[in-house]
Design a protein around this motif. Structure first.
Motif, PDB file in Angstrom:
ATOM      1  N   ALA A   1      13.966   4.997  -7.224  1.00 23.56           N
ATOM      2  CA  ALA A   1      12.886   4.010  -8.164  1.00 23.56           C
ATOM      3  C   ALA A   1      12.977   3.081  -7.140  1.00 23.56           C
ATOM      4  N   LEU A   2      14.014   2.130  -6.998  1.00 20.13           N
ATOM      5  CA  LEU A   2      14.234   0.867  -5.128  1.00 20.13           C
ATOM      6  C   LEU A   2      13.298   1.592  -4.569  1.00 20.13           C
ATOM      7  N   LYS A   3      13.581   2.307  -4.036  1.00 18.63           N
ATOM      8  CA  LYS A   3      12.968   3.206  -2.772  1.00 18.63           C
ATOM      9  C   LYS A   3      11.692   3.000  -2.820  1.00 18.63           C
ATOM     10  N   THR A   4      11.346   4.009  -3.807  1.00 20.91           N
ATOM     11  CA  THR A   4       9.943   4.054  -3.883  1.00 20.91           C
ATOM     12  C   THR A   4       9.237   2.735  -3.911  1.00 20.91           C
ATOM     13  N   GLN A   5       9.795   1.878  -4.966  1.00 27.27           N
ATOM     14  CA  GLN A   5       9.186   0.557  -5.043  1.00 27.27           C
ATOM     15  C   GLN A   5       9.220  -0.533  -3.636  1.00 27.27           C
ATOM     16  N   LEU A   6      10.253   0.038  -3.087  1.00 27.90           N
ATOM     17  CA  LEU A   6      10.111  -0.923  -1.395  1.00 27.90           C
ATOM     18  C   LEU A   6       8.969  -0.611  -0.685  1.00 27.90           C
ATOM     19  N   ASP A   7       9.215   1.080  -0.649  1.00 24.35           N
ATOM     20  CA  ASP A   7       7.993   1.250  -0.118  1.00 24.35           C
ATOM     21  C   ASP A   7       6.260   1.059  -0.445  1.00 24.35           C
ATOM     22  N   GLU A   8       6.242   1.101  -2.156  1.00 22.61           N
ATOM     23  CA  GLU A   8       4.976   0.554  -1.880  1.00 22.61           C
ATOM     24  C   GLU A   8       4.638  -0.511  -1.465  1.00 22.61           C
ATOM     25  N   ALA A   9       5.720  -1.712  -1.770  1.00 24.39           N
ATOM     26  CA  ALA A   9       5.356  -2.915  -1.353  1.00 24.39           C
ATOM     27  C   ALA A   9       5.686  -3.961  -0.160  1.00 24.39           C
ATOM     28  N   LEU A  10       6.124  -2.630   0.936  1.00 26.51           N
ATOM     29  CA  LEU A  10       5.760  -2.463   2.262  1.00 26.51           C
ATOM     30  C   LEU A  10       4.325  -2.209   2.632  1.00 26.51           C
ATOM     31  N   ALA A  11       4.102  -0.964   2.218  1.00 22.81           N
ATOM     32  CA  ALA A  11       2.216  -1.038   2.392  1.00 22.81           C
ATOM     33  C   ALA A  11       2.076  -1.602   1.572  1.00 22.81           C
ATOM     34  N   GLN A  12       2.131  -2.575   0.677  1.00 23.66           N
ATOM     35  CA  GLN A  12       0.999  -3.415  -0.022  1.00 23.66           C
ATOM     36  C   GLN A  12       1.076  -4.694   1.341  1.00 23.66           C
ATOM     37  N   ILE A  13       1.773  -5.249   1.880  1.00 28.60           N
ATOM     38  CA  ILE A  13       1.805  -6.449   2.888  1.00 28.60           C
ATOM     39  C   ILE A  13       1.449  -5.663   3.991  1.00 28.60           C
ATOM     40  N   GLN A  14       1.677  -4.605   4.491  1.00 26.83           N
ATOM     41  CA  GLN A  14       0.705  -4.325   5.647  1.00 26.83           C
ATOM     42  C   GLN A  14      -0.750  -4.128   5.461  1.00 26.83           C
ATOM     43  N   GLN A  15      -1.021  -3.672   3.810  1.00 29.11           N
ATOM     44  CA  GLN A  15      -3.060  -4.074   3.512  1.00 29.11           C
ATOM     45  C   GLN A  15      -3.119  -5.652   3.723  1.00 29.11           C
ATOM     46  N   LEU A  16      -2.339  -6.216   3.563  1.00 28.29           N
ATOM     47  CA  LEU A  16      -2.945  -7.434   3.328  1.00 28.29           C
ATOM     48  C   LEU A  16      -2.678  -8.350   4.876  1.00 28.29           C
ATOM     49  N   LYS A  17      -1.731  -7.892   5.330  1.00 31.57           N
ATOM     50  CA  LYS A  17      -1.859  -8.693   6.881  1.00 31.57           C
ATOM     51  C   LYS A  17      -2.770  -7.769   7.783  1.00 31.57           C
ATOM     52  N   ASP A  18      -3.168  -6.347   7.803  1.00 25.64           N
ATOM     53  CA  ASP A  18      -4.085  -5.785   7.674  1.00 25.64           C
ATOM     54  C   ASP A  18      -5.865  -6.465   7.117  1.00 25.64           C
ATOM     55  N   ALA A  19      -5.895  -7.274   6.148  1.00 23.18           N
ATOM     56  CA  ALA A  19      -7.321  -7.619   5.817  1.00 23.18           C
ATOM     57  C   ALA A  19      -7.110  -9.124   6.831  1.00 23.18           C
ATOM     58  N   ALA A  20      -5.838  -9.755   6.402  1.00 27.72           N
ATOM     59  CA  ALA A  20      -5.554 -11.157   7.129  1.00 27.72           C
ATOM     60  C   ALA A  20      -6.301 -11.326   8.576  1.00 27.72           C
ATOM     61  N   LYS A  21      -5.924  -9.912   8.878  1.00 33.09           N
ATOM     62  CA  LYS A  21      -6.517  -9.899  10.615  1.00 33.09           C
ATOM     63  C   LYS A  21      -7.205  -9.648  10.861  1.00 33.09           C
ATOM     64  N   ALA A  22      -8.490  -8.956  10.248  1.00 34.03           N
ATOM     65  CA  ALA A  22      -9.810  -8.728  10.103  1.00 34.03           C
ATOM     66  C   ALA A  22     -10.566 -10.266   9.473  1.00 34.03           C
ATOM     67  N   ARG A  23     -10.135 -10.664   8.814  1.00 39.38           N
ATOM     68  CA  ARG A  23     -10.808 -12.131   8.109  1.00 39.38           C
ATOM     69  C   ARG A  23     -10.952 -12.842   8.855  1.00 39.38           C
ATOM     70  N   GLN A  24      -9.263 -12.896   9.864  1.00 41.31           N
ATOM     71  CA  GLN A  24      -9.042 -14.325  10.851  1.00 41.31           C
ATOM     72  C   GLN A  24     -10.484 -13.808  12.321  1.00 41.31           C
ATOM     73  N   GLU A  25      -9.949 -12.875  12.646  1.00 39.54           N
ATOM     74  CA  GLU A  25     -10.792 -11.955  13.408  1.00 39.54           C
ATOM     75  C   GLU A  25     -12.705 -11.934  12.921  1.00 39.54           C
ATOM     76  N   LYS A  26     -13.176 -11.985  12.110  1.00 36.72           N
ATOM     77  CA  LYS A  26     -14.402 -12.152  11.358  1.00 36.72           C
ATOM     78  C   LYS A  26     -15.155 -13.731  11.313  1.00 36.72           C
ATOM     79  N   THR A  27     -14.051 -14.258  11.148  1.00 41.72           N
ATOM     80  CA  THR A  27     -14.216 -16.215  11.350  1.00 41.72           C
ATOM     81  C   THR A  27     -14.110 -16.965  12.638  1.00 41.72           C
ATOM     82  N   GLU A  28     -13.386 -16.462  13.862  1.00 40.96           N
ATOM     83  CA  GLU A  28     -13.245 -17.039  15.037  1.00 40.96           C
ATOM     84  C   GLU A  28     -14.860 -17.590  15.446  1.00 40.96           C
ATOM     85  N   PRO A  29     -14.783 -18.633  15.964  1.00 41.44           N
ATOM     86  CA  PRO A  29     -15.853 -18.179  16.727  1.00 41.44           C
ATOM     87  C   PRO A  29     -15.806 -18.399  18.050  1.00 41.44           C
TER      88      PRO A  29
END
Length: 102
Positions: free
Chosen positions: A66-94
Motif C-alpha cells: 500500500a505504501l509503495k502504491t501511494q509513493l508511486d502515485e505521489a511521484l506521478a503527481q509530482i511529475q505532472q505538476l513539474k510538467d505543467a509548471a514547465k509548460a506554463r513557464q514556457e508559455k509566459t516567458e517573453p
C-alpha cells in the motif's frame, strides 16, 4: 557427504543452527568440500544429521504494498505538476529580441 565438525563457531542450515564440535552432519558435496578445505571439518563415514540449506523468501507485506502504491502515485503527481509548471513557464516567458548584425 558426511562431515565431522572441527570448529565451534560454525552456523549452517536454513535456521542458522550452531554446529557442535565433533558432531557429524550430512551436507551437500560442495559445502562439505569447502568446509574440509577450510579446515572446519573432516570427512566421516558415519551417518549424521542432514542439514537443509534453503533461501527464505520474504513474505509480501500488505502495508508495504500500500505504501509503495501511494509513493508511486505521489511521484506521478509530482511529475505532472513539474510538467505543467514547465509548460506554463514556457508559455509566459517573453521572447528575447534577436540582435541584428550590422
Amino acid at each position: 557427504m558426511f562431515v565431522k565438525m572441527l570448529v565451534d563457531n560454525q552456523f549452517a542450515g536454513a535456521d542458522f543452527q550452531k554446529l557442535d564440535i565433533g558432531a557429524i552432519y550430512e551436507v551437500e558435496d560442495a559445502i562439505a568440500k569447502k568446509w574440509i578445505a577450510d579446515g572446519k571439518a573432516v570427512l566421516s563415514r558415519e551417518a549424521g544429521v542432514k542439514l537443509q540449506f534453503e533461501v527464505a523468501t520474504p513474505s509480501v507485506d500488505d502495508e508495504a504494498v500500500a505504501l509503495k502504491t501511494q509513493l508511486d502515485e505521489a511521484l506521478a503527481q509530482i511529475q505532472q505538476l513539474k510538467d505543467a509548471a514547465k509548460a506554463r513557464q514556457e508559455k509566459t516567458e517573453p521572447e528575447t529580441p534577436q540582435k541584428k548584425d550590422k
